[in-house]
Write a protein that holds these residues in place. Structure first.
Motif, PDB file in Angstrom:
ATOM      1  N   GLU A 164       4.182  -9.354 -13.850  1.00  0.00           N
ATOM      2  CA  GLU A 164       4.292  -7.876 -12.924  1.00  0.00           C
ATOM      3  C   GLU A 164       3.574  -8.263 -11.651  1.00  0.00           C
ATOM      4  O   GLU A 164       3.527  -9.538 -12.015  1.00  0.00           O
ATOM      5  CB  GLU A 164       3.190  -6.885 -13.744  1.00  0.00           C
ATOM      6  N   SER A 165       3.470  -8.069 -10.811  1.00  0.00           N
ATOM      7  CA  SER A 165       3.468  -8.641  -9.408  1.00  0.00           C
ATOM      8  C   SER A 165       1.536  -8.090  -9.605  1.00  0.00           C
ATOM      9  O   SER A 165       1.339  -7.411 -10.150  1.00  0.00           O
ATOM     10  CB  SER A 165       3.367  -8.166  -8.479  1.00  0.00           C
ATOM     11  N   PRO A 166       0.423  -9.298  -9.699  1.00  0.00           N
ATOM     12  CA  PRO A 166      -1.181  -8.749  -9.304  1.00  0.00           C
ATOM     13  C   PRO A 166      -1.266  -7.937  -8.669  1.00  0.00           C
ATOM     14  O   PRO A 166      -0.767  -7.685  -7.200  1.00  0.00           O
ATOM     15  CB  PRO A 166      -1.300 -10.385  -9.452  1.00  0.00           C
ATOM     16  N   ALA A 167      -2.111  -7.303  -8.329  1.00  0.00           N
ATOM     17  CA  ALA A 167      -2.908  -6.242  -8.070  1.00  0.00           C
ATOM     18  C   ALA A 167      -3.953  -7.256  -6.994  1.00  0.00           C
ATOM     19  O   ALA A 167      -3.652  -6.866  -6.177  1.00  0.00           O
ATOM     20  CB  ALA A 167      -4.027  -5.646  -8.234  1.00  0.00           C
ATOM     21  N   THR A 168      -3.932  -8.436  -6.771  1.00  0.00           N
ATOM     22  CA  THR A 168      -4.761  -9.244  -5.943  1.00  0.00           C
ATOM     23  C   THR A 168      -4.229 -10.680  -4.900  1.00  0.00           C
ATOM     24  O   THR A 168      -3.463 -10.978  -5.565  1.00  0.00           O
ATOM     25  CB  THR A 168      -6.045  -9.681  -5.775  1.00  0.00           C
ATOM     26  N   GLU A 207       6.186  -6.178   1.790  1.00  0.00           N
ATOM     27  CA  GLU A 207       5.754  -4.886   2.386  1.00  0.00           C
ATOM     28  C   GLU A 207       7.220  -4.148   1.658  1.00  0.00           C
ATOM     29  O   GLU A 207       6.710  -2.700   1.515  1.00  0.00           O
ATOM     30  CB  GLU A 207       5.552  -4.532   3.331  1.00  0.00           C
ATOM     31  N   GLU A 208       7.842  -4.306   1.965  1.00  0.00           N
ATOM     32  CA  GLU A 208       9.531  -4.047   3.120  1.00  0.00           C
ATOM     33  C   GLU A 208      10.358  -3.621   1.286  1.00  0.00           C
ATOM     34  O   GLU A 208      10.510  -2.590   0.755  1.00  0.00           O
ATOM     35  CB  GLU A 208      10.255  -4.759   3.015  1.00  0.00           C
ATOM     36  N   TYR A 209       9.292  -4.652   0.097  1.00  0.00           N
ATOM     37  CA  TYR A 209      10.688  -4.099  -0.918  1.00  0.00           C
ATOM     38  C   TYR A 209       9.473  -3.396  -2.101  1.00  0.00           C
ATOM     39  O   TYR A 209      10.100  -2.281  -2.025  1.00  0.00           O
ATOM     40  CB  TYR A 209      10.136  -5.793  -2.381  1.00  0.00           C
ATOM     41  N   ALA A 210       7.606  -3.014  -1.518  1.00  0.00           N
ATOM     42  CA  ALA A 210       7.492  -2.151  -2.353  1.00  0.00           C
ATOM     43  C   ALA A 210       7.379  -0.969  -1.396  1.00  0.00           C
ATOM     44  O   ALA A 210       7.400  -0.172  -2.425  1.00  0.00           O
ATOM     45  CB  ALA A 210       5.992  -2.583  -1.929  1.00  0.00           C
ATOM     46  N   SER A 211       7.568  -0.398  -0.270  1.00  0.00           N
ATOM     47  CA  SER A 211       8.170   0.602   0.643  1.00  0.00           C
ATOM     48  C   SER A 211       9.110   1.264  -0.251  1.00  0.00           C
ATOM     49  O   SER A 211       9.276   2.410  -0.356  1.00  0.00           O
ATOM     50  CB  SER A 211       8.792   0.864   2.027  1.00  0.00           C
ATOM     51  N   GLN A 212       9.742   0.739  -1.418  1.00  0.00           N
ATOM     52  CA  GLN A 212      11.215   1.290  -1.804  1.00  0.00           C
ATOM     53  C   GLN A 212      10.723   1.879  -2.966  1.00  0.00           C
ATOM     54  O   GLN A 212      11.661   2.228  -4.014  1.00  0.00           O
ATOM     55  CB  GLN A 212      11.902   0.618  -2.584  1.00  0.00           C
ATOM     56  N   ILE A 213       9.383   1.876  -3.754  1.00  0.00           N
ATOM     57  CA  ILE A 213       9.183   1.786  -4.882  1.00  0.00           C
ATOM     58  C   ILE A 213       8.195   3.023  -4.851  1.00  0.00           C
ATOM     59  O   ILE A 213       7.220   3.581  -4.146  1.00  0.00           O
ATOM     60  CB  ILE A 213       8.605   0.885  -5.537  1.00  0.00           C
ATOM     61  N   TRP A 214       8.739   4.252  -6.117  1.00  0.00           N
ATOM     62  CA  TRP A 214       8.253   5.817  -5.993  1.00  0.00           C
ATOM     63  C   TRP A 214       6.721   5.043  -6.715  1.00  0.00           C
ATOM     64  O   TRP A 214       7.769   4.806  -8.074  1.00  0.00           O
ATOM     65  CB  TRP A 214       9.013   6.196  -6.323  1.00  0.00           C
ATOM     66  N   TYR A 215       5.548   5.104  -7.026  1.00  0.00           N
ATOM     67  CA  TYR A 215       5.060   4.735  -8.554  1.00  0.00           C
ATOM     68  C   TYR A 215       5.122   5.718  -9.269  1.00  0.00           C
ATOM     69  O   TYR A 215       4.760   6.782  -9.175  1.00  0.00           O
ATOM     70  CB  TYR A 215       3.811   4.144  -7.473  1.00  0.00           C
ATOM     71  N   SER A 249       5.522  -9.636  -4.574  1.00  0.00           N
ATOM     72  CA  SER A 249       3.856  -9.618  -4.102  1.00  0.00           C
ATOM     73  C   SER A 249       4.048  -9.454  -2.655  1.00  0.00           C
ATOM     74  O   SER A 249       4.674 -11.359  -2.345  1.00  0.00           O
ATOM     75  CB  SER A 249       2.806 -10.389  -5.289  1.00  0.00           C
ATOM     76  N   GLY A 250       3.043  -8.707  -2.026  1.00  0.00           N
ATOM     77  CA  GLY A 250       3.310  -9.092  -0.725  1.00  0.00           C
ATOM     78  C   GLY A 250       4.032  -8.992  -0.333  1.00  0.00           C
ATOM     79  O   GLY A 250       4.044  -8.662   1.535  1.00  0.00           O
TER      80      GLY A 250
END
Length: 398
Positions: free
Chosen positions: A333-337, A358-366, A355-356
């Motif tokens: 998984e991606s680390p939290a830090t 932002e474009e990828y993370a912005s497409q995720i609905w947690y 990790s880090g």
């Protein structure tokens, strides 16, 4: 592009919303804790450890060298703190909620589909993040979110995160899929060899797809579905059911299905794809154009814990860059830090897990527990809660 909650203005849950969750009951139909959410307070300081710590967590989060002598971050914790660890793994979020309600565990690693149920049930208490030195270094987009914060009060320390991606056998599925359509409207093309995650929270995956392809439904958050929106997601999943060969909750068993060819396309975690590829299976993954659901796990402290000093020491230990790097790499998984990315043995680990990015993370609905008070901001309608999703999931699977 689908937008994750972290990309939106902060919308921490309110007590009123939490009360609705408390009253909605659990997956087994119980309604304990109705009437009010317990008023619990966070620890004011951390003293000497009590000598022991009982941990409830996903397999792979608490390793002491038993499974692999080279994988051990528990021993150093025990040596540094004197807190001896007793570990109990769980297989699903529903199991974690049930076990945590026994009051036997000091800390738990809770995904977003479990955390709010634990908060509402009074099973976990607020966490004073000022007492966790490692907290400051955690990615900001994981903090103060719907699944770990109520009325601005933190209930835990974010851990790893990742997306539920689409995996497919590249030697059997052509052309390469780019959309979730391949497992929904076009599932017939691989009938009997489609796989899906076995949990009520998978309804959100259908909602993500409908959000993009049926905008008239008005879905703006896949965890905030009114009765009509839930019905549409259920209909989509019932149609998919005809083509699903296997629902999975154990990623290792899912990997085996892809290796044998009994499954050729479906949702997975990136670690599943890594295992399959390492075993020689010709699989690939993609984050589909509609976006995806995902998870951000949170370390939480049991309200009935008698070892809270040890609990805080564990939260600080597991979130520290060195240990977070080890856990993220071992678990997949991606680390939290972000500091952990400099410490992984595989220099490309954080690139693999975005990790880090932002474009990828912005497409995720947690994953976020569905509650009656619509978390998308609507006040003119009541949304369906997790108990209704659980009933719907039973109906879907038949």
């Amino acid at each position: 592009m689908a937008r994750t909650q972290s990309a939106l203005p902060l919308l921490c849950l309110t007590t009123a919303t939490l009360l609705a969750l408390t009253a909605c009951g659990t997956s087994n139909g119980s309604t304990e804790g109705q009437g009010s959410a317990p008023e619990l307070t966070a620890q004011a300081e951390v003293g000497e450890g009590e000598g022991s710590l009982s941990i409830l967590a996903w397999p792979g989060y608490v390793e002491d060298g038993t499974n692999d002598p080279a994988v051990d971050w528990v021993s150093s914790f025990e040596e540094e703190t004197g807190c001896m660890v007793d570990f109990k793994p769980f297989g699903t979020s529903d199991e974690a909620v049930t076990l945590m309600r026994s009051g036997q565990y000091d800390v738990v690693s809770a995904s977003g589909d479990a955390s709010l149920r634990l908060i509402a049930g009074g099973d976990v208490e607020p966490v004073n993040v000022d007492l966790v030195e490692s907290y400051e270094g955690i990615y900001p987009f994981l903090k103060d979110q719907l699944w770990n914060t109520v009325d601005g009060v933190n209930y835990g320390v974010p851990h790893g995160w990742g997306a539920n991606v689409l995996m497919y056998r590249a030697d059997q599925v052509t052309p390469a899929p780019t959309s979730w359509r391949s497992v929904f409207d076009d599932a017939e093309q691989n009938s009997g060899k489609v796989t899906a995650y076995d949990s009520p929270i998978y309804i959100a995956d259908a909602a993500v797809y409908l959000m993009a392809h049926n905008p008239d439904l008005g879905i703006t958050n896949p965890y905030a579905l009114d009765a009509d929106q839930l019905a549409a997601a259920v209909d989509l999943l019932k149609a998919q059911r005809e083509h699903v060969g296997e629902y999975w909750s154990d990623v290792v068993k899912e990997v085996q299905s892809f290796a044998s060819g009994s499954s050729v396309i479906g949702t997975t975690w990136q670690v599943g794809a890594n295992i399959a590829q390492a075993d020689g299976a010709d699989v690939k993954t993609v984050l589909p154009e509609e976006g995806a659901t995902g998870w951000s796990d949170t370390w939480m402290i049991g309200a009935e814990s008698e070892h809270k000093n040890c609990a805080y020491k564990w939260l600080d230990h597991i979130a520290s860059p060195e240990i977070n790097a080890q856990v993220a790499e071992y678990f997949g998984e991606s680390p939290a830090t972000p500091a952990a990315c400099e410490l992984t043995q595989d220099a490309s680990h954080c690139e693999t897990y975005h990790s880090g990015d932002e474009e990828y993370a912005s497409q995720i609905w947690y994953w976020t527990t569905p509650v009656a008070d619509c978390i998308d901001g609507r006040t003119d309608v009541e949304c369906t809660d997790y108990s209704e999703w659980t009933k719907a999931w039973t109906e879907i699977k038949g």
